[in-house]
Design a protein around this motif. Structure first.
Motif, PDB file in Angstrom:
ATOM      1  N   PRO A  18       0.839  -1.194   0.000  1.00 45.04           N
ATOM      2  CA  PRO A  18       0.000   0.000   0.000  1.00 45.04           C
ATOM      3  C   PRO A  18       0.878   1.248   0.000  1.00 45.04           C
ATOM      4  O   PRO A  18       1.962   1.222   0.555  1.00 45.04           O
ATOM      5  N   PRO A  19       0.476   2.299  -0.581  1.00 44.59           N
ATOM      6  CA  PRO A  19      -0.832   2.538  -1.173  1.00 44.59           C
ATOM      7  C   PRO A  19      -0.918   2.099  -2.629  1.00 44.59           C
ATOM      8  O   PRO A  19      -1.966   2.229  -3.253  1.00 44.59           O
ATOM      9  N   HIS A  20       0.175   1.578  -3.192  1.00 45.66           N
ATOM     10  CA  HIS A  20       0.213   1.236  -4.618  1.00 45.66           C
ATOM     11  C   HIS A  20      -0.518  -0.064  -4.934  1.00 45.66           C
ATOM     12  O   HIS A  20      -1.317  -0.120  -5.857  1.00 45.66           O
ATOM     13  N   ASN A  21      -0.173  -1.134  -4.211  1.00 39.98           N
ATOM     14  CA  ASN A  21      -0.800  -2.453  -4.403  1.00 39.98           C
ATOM     15  C   ASN A  21      -0.843  -2.879  -5.876  1.00 39.98           C
ATOM     16  O   ASN A  21      -1.845  -3.404  -6.353  1.00 39.98           O
ATOM     17  N   GLN A  22       0.261  -2.679  -6.590  1.00 40.54           N
ATOM     18  CA  GLN A  22       0.272  -3.035  -8.012  1.00 40.54           C
ATOM     19  C   GLN A  22       0.361  -4.537  -8.193  1.00 40.54           C
ATOM     20  O   GLN A  22       1.144  -5.211  -7.522  1.00 40.54           O
ATOM     21  N   PRO A  23      -0.426  -5.085  -9.103  1.00 38.62           N
ATOM     22  CA  PRO A  23      -0.355  -6.519  -9.397  1.00 38.62           C
ATOM     23  C   PRO A  23       1.021  -6.889  -9.964  1.00 38.62           C
ATOM     24  O   PRO A  23       1.644  -6.095 -10.683  1.00 38.62           O
ATOM     25  N   LEU A  24       1.471  -8.089  -9.653  1.00 40.55           N
ATOM     26  CA  LEU A  24       2.778  -8.531 -10.140  1.00 40.55           C
ATOM     27  C   LEU A  24       2.827  -8.566 -11.662  1.00 40.55           C
ATOM     28  O   LEU A  24       3.869  -8.258 -12.254  1.00 40.55           O
ATOM     29  N   SER A  25       1.732  -8.920 -12.298  1.00 37.67           N
ATOM     30  CA  SER A  25       1.731  -8.959 -13.763  1.00 37.67           C
ATOM     31  C   SER A  25       1.989  -7.567 -14.341  1.00 37.67           C
ATOM     32  O   SER A  25       2.731  -7.420 -15.318  1.00 37.67           O
ATOM     33  N   GLN A  26       1.419  -6.554 -13.730  1.00 38.29           N
ATOM     34  CA  GLN A  26       1.624  -5.178 -14.182  1.00 38.29           C
ATOM     35  C   GLN A  26       3.059  -4.732 -13.921  1.00 38.29           C
ATOM     36  O   GLN A  26       3.710  -4.141 -14.792  1.00 38.29           O
ATOM     37  N   LEU A  27       3.580  -5.032 -12.727  1.00 38.11           N
ATOM     38  CA  LEU A  27       4.970  -4.680 -12.411  1.00 38.11           C
ATOM     39  C   LEU A  27       5.942  -5.374 -13.358  1.00 38.11           C
ATOM     40  O   LEU A  27       6.924  -4.764 -13.800  1.00 38.11           O
ATOM     41  N   SER A  28       5.669  -6.623 -13.667  1.00 43.31           N
ATOM     42  CA  SER A  28       6.537  -7.376 -14.565  1.00 43.31           C
ATOM     43  C   SER A  28       6.636  -6.706 -15.930  1.00 43.31           C
ATOM     44  O   SER A  28       7.728  -6.547 -16.483  1.00 43.31           O
ATOM     45  N   ARG A  29       5.495  -6.296 -16.459  1.00 41.62           N
ATOM     46  CA  ARG A  29       5.490  -5.619 -17.769  1.00 41.62           C
ATOM     47  C   ARG A  29       6.174  -4.267 -17.697  1.00 41.62           C
ATOM     48  O   ARG A  29       7.006  -3.933 -18.535  1.00 41.62           O
ATOM     49  N   GLN A  30       5.837  -3.477 -16.693  1.00 42.29           N
ATOM     50  CA  GLN A  30       6.376  -2.118 -16.595  1.00 42.29           C
ATOM     51  C   GLN A  30       7.878  -2.103 -16.336  1.00 42.29           C
ATOM     52  O   GLN A  30       8.601  -1.275 -16.891  1.00 42.29           O
ATOM     53  N   GLU A  31       8.339  -2.991 -15.476  1.00 49.76           N
ATOM     54  CA  GLU A  31       9.745  -3.003 -15.072  1.00 49.76           C
ATOM     55  C   GLU A  31      10.607  -3.960 -15.894  1.00 49.76           C
ATOM     56  O   GLU A  31      11.828  -3.984 -15.725  1.00 49.76           O
ATOM     57  N   PRO A  34      11.109 -10.545 -14.886  1.00 52.62           N
ATOM     58  CA  PRO A  34      10.303 -11.771 -14.978  1.00 52.62           C
ATOM     59  C   PRO A  34       9.374 -11.918 -13.766  1.00 52.62           C
ATOM     60  O   PRO A  34       9.772 -11.648 -12.630  1.00 52.62           O
ATOM     61  N   ILE A  35       8.162 -12.330 -14.031  1.00 56.26           N
ATOM     62  CA  ILE A  35       7.173 -12.450 -12.955  1.00 56.26           C
ATOM     63  C   ILE A  35       7.637 -13.452 -11.899  1.00 56.26           C
ATOM     64  O   ILE A  35       7.377 -13.278 -10.710  1.00 56.26           O
ATOM     65  N   LYS A  36       8.372 -14.477 -12.317  1.00 52.87           N
ATOM     66  CA  LYS A  36       8.892 -15.458 -11.356  1.00 52.87           C
ATOM     67  C   LYS A  36       9.827 -14.779 -10.350  1.00 52.87           C
ATOM     68  O   LYS A  36       9.808 -15.100  -9.162  1.00 52.87           O
ATOM     69  N   THR A  37      10.618 -13.823 -10.822  1.00 53.32           N
ATOM     70  CA  THR A  37      11.509 -13.064  -9.938  1.00 53.32           C
ATOM     71  C   THR A  37      10.694 -12.249  -8.944  1.00 53.32           C
ATOM     72  O   THR A  37      11.012 -12.195  -7.753  1.00 53.32           O
ATOM     73  N   LEU A  38       9.616 -11.620  -9.422  1.00 50.19           N
ATOM     74  CA  LEU A  38       8.776 -10.824  -8.532  1.00 50.19           C
ATOM     75  C   LEU A  38       8.101 -11.690  -7.475  1.00 50.19           C
ATOM     76  O   LEU A  38       8.003 -11.286  -6.309  1.00 50.19           O
ATOM     77  N   TYR A  39       7.653 -12.882  -7.863  1.00 49.31           N
ATOM     78  CA  TYR A  39       7.069 -13.798  -6.879  1.00 49.31           C
ATOM     79  C   TYR A  39       8.103 -14.159  -5.813  1.00 49.31           C
ATOM     80  O   TYR A  39       7.788 -14.236  -4.621  1.00 49.31           O
ATOM     81  N   HIS A  40       9.338 -14.388  -6.251  1.00 46.74           N
ATOM     82  CA  HIS A  40      10.412 -14.728  -5.314  1.00 46.74           C
ATOM     83  C   HIS A  40      10.675 -13.562  -4.356  1.00 46.74           C
ATOM     84  O   HIS A  40      10.796 -13.758  -3.137  1.00 46.74           O
ATOM     85  N   TRP A  41      10.763 -12.347  -4.886  1.00 45.40           N
ATOM     86  CA  TRP A  41      10.993 -11.169  -4.041  1.00 45.40           C
ATOM     87  C   TRP A  41       9.865 -10.993  -3.041  1.00 45.40           C
ATOM     88  O   TRP A  41      10.102 -10.678  -1.877  1.00 45.40           O
ATOM     89  N   ARG A  42       8.634 -11.192  -3.513  1.00 39.68           N
ATOM     90  CA  ARG A  42       7.478 -11.045  -2.627  1.00 39.68           C
ATOM     91  C   ARG A  42       7.555 -12.062  -1.493  1.00 39.68           C
ATOM     92  O   ARG A  42       7.306 -11.737  -0.332  1.00 39.68           O
TER      93      ARG A  42
END
Length: 81
Positions: A18-31, A34-42
């Motif tokens: 919060p306050p962003h709460n961006q979905p991982l799929s959106q972060l993956s595209r914007q940044e 790889p979404i797998k990396t974002l899942y790992h970081w989360r």
């Protein structure tokens, strides 16, 4: 495997919260991370998408323990050399 600076990683993780709460799929595209990396970081940050007490899954409704894990993760990454 591409590596990311601790500053970038902390900034992206902050956008999961919060306050962003961006979905991982959106972060993956914007940044272009790889979404797998974002899942790992989360997961590393202790950010859960599972319902907490009362069945609430929104990050601003996390348990105090979940909030502290996330804050500690962010502090450790910001202060790391």
């Amino acid at each position: 495997m591409k590596t990311y600076s601790p500053e970038r990683k902390a900034a992206v993780i902050a956008r999961m919260l919060p306050p962003h709460n961006q979905p991982l799929s959106q972060l993956s595209r914007q940044e272009e991370i790889p979404i797998k990396t974002l899942y790992h970081w989360r997961s590393e940050a202790g950010i859960s998408t599972l319902p907490v007490s009362g069945g609430k899954a929104l990050p601003h409704e996390w348990s105090p323990e979940g909030e502290i894990r996330t804050l500690n993760f962010n502090l450790n990454n910001e202060l790391s050399p």
